[in-house]
Structure formats: structure tokens, C-alpha cells
Design a protein around this motif. Structure first.
Motif, PDB file in Angstrom:
ATOM      1  N   HIS A 137       0.831  -1.212   0.000  1.00  0.00           N
ATOM      2  CA  HIS A 137       0.000   0.000   0.000  1.00  0.00           C
ATOM      3  C   HIS A 137       0.864   1.261   0.000  1.00  0.00           C
ATOM      4  O   HIS A 137       0.515   2.252  -0.639  1.00  0.00           O
ATOM      5  N   GLN A 156      -6.287   7.011   0.257  1.00  0.00           N
ATOM      6  CA  GLN A 156      -6.781   5.656   0.465  1.00  0.00           C
ATOM      7  C   GLN A 156      -5.618   4.683   0.655  1.00  0.00           C
ATOM      8  O   GLN A 156      -5.644   3.832   1.538  1.00  0.00           O
ATOM      9  N   TYR A 160      -4.836   2.397   4.070  1.00  0.00           N
ATOM     10  CA  TYR A 160      -4.644   0.952   4.110  1.00  0.00           C
ATOM     11  C   TYR A 160      -3.238   0.584   4.583  1.00  0.00           C
ATOM     12  O   TYR A 160      -3.050  -0.431   5.254  1.00  0.00           O
TER      13      TYR A 160
END
Length: 174
Positions: A137, A156, A160
Motif C-alpha cells: 500500500h 486511500q 490501508y
């Protein structure tokens, strides 16, 4: 009135994604211009009162922008009013760096260069999975940021990353 709402929705939907980088005042000014353009396009099919209402709404928006209701025209758009919604700011505040997992022992040996192939043990365990996910990520965050893609995708990816990093650290503490 329904035509006014549909025209406003169409004007806002047609706004480019680059509008995310504009100030709120500029976005509203662009919306007013789009609304006025849509009113002109639909003038022949709209009842006179609906057309007048659309033009008046555009005039009102432009006046509000001039009056400073939406801030300054040249001011950058705020990223978020809620600091917890801006993951990068929260990570910097909590850890002093975005890649806060790197100096932790939980994923020692993992790097951005080897996270896809490195293993603590031959069998994939929870710790390996969380470390690989976290680094994956973070790599996505770096790629998206470098490519200049929309900020929401970077946020985002950081979200994560943080979640997977917390799970990896929690496994070490058990």
C-alpha cells in the motif's frame, strides 16, 4: 424548477477533476458559468420562468463569489477541515513520518524493493501478510503521488498502509 436542478447537476457533473485543486470560490464561479451556458442551450425548450430562475441562480452564485462567501478566488482548496480525514497529516502528527513502519522491528527486513519476495519464514504467516500488505500500500501511495493522480487515491493507499502496519505491529506485541 426541476429543470433548474437538472441543469445544476449537469453543470456540476461536467466539472473537470482538476477542479479538486481549485479554490472553492473558483469552483463556484465555474459552476455559475456552466449553469449560465446550460440555460442558454436550453432556452428554447425551457419555460421562461425556469430560464429566468437558472440565470438568476448563476447571477447569485457570481455575486456570492464577489462577496467572498466562498473565500478568495486565488486561495487553494482546503484538503480537509477534519485533520483525521487527511491521513498524511495524521500520520505525521502521530509518528513524525509517513512510512512509520520502516524503523519498527515488526517488519524488519522488509523494504520497498523486496516486499513482494521477502519472507520471515518459508510459509506465509500473518506477520508476513500484514508487512507485505503495508509495504504494498505504501508503494501504491508513492506511485499514485508521483503520477499526480487524484489525492483521494493517495489518501486511500495511506489509510490501508496504516491499517496493515498497525496489524503487523500488534502481532509482535502478542
Amino acid at each position: 424548477m426541476r429543470a433548474l436542478h437538472l441543469a445544476l447537476i449537469a453543470a456540476l457533473a461536467a466539472a473537470p477533476t482538476a477542479a479538486l485543486a481549485q479554490s472553492a470560490a473558483q469552483q463556484m464561479l465555474d459552476s455559475a458559468r456552466a449553469m449560465r451556458a446550460n440555460a442558454e442551450k436550453l432556452k428554447a425548450t425551457l419555460p421562461p420562468d425556469a430560464y429566468a430562475s437558472m440565470v438568476k441562480s448563476a447571477d447569485d452564485l457570481e455575486k456570492q463569489v464577489r462577496d467572498g462567501v466562498y473565500g478568495k478566488l486565488d486561495a487553494p482548496a482546503p484538503v480537509s477541515n477534519d485533520p483525521d480525514k487527511n491521513v498524511a497529516e495524521r500520520l505525521m502528527r502521530e509518528h513524525g513520518r509517513l512510512d512509520w513502519l520502516t524503523p519498527k522491528a515488526a517488519c524488519a527486513g522488509y523494504t520497498l524493493e523486496n516486499y513482494t519476495t521477502f519472507r520471515y519464514s518459508p510459509a506465509i504467516n500473518d506477520r508476513d501478510s500484514h508487512c507485505r500488505n503495508a509495504y504494498g500500500h505504501y508503494a501504491t501511495y508513492l506511485r499514485v503521488t508521483k503520477a499526480g493522480d487524484e489525492k483521494q487515491f493517495a489518501e486511500q493507499a495511506l489509510f490501508y498502509y496504516d491499517a496493515a502496519a498497525k496489524r503487523a505491529v500488534a502481532l509482535v506485541g502478542r
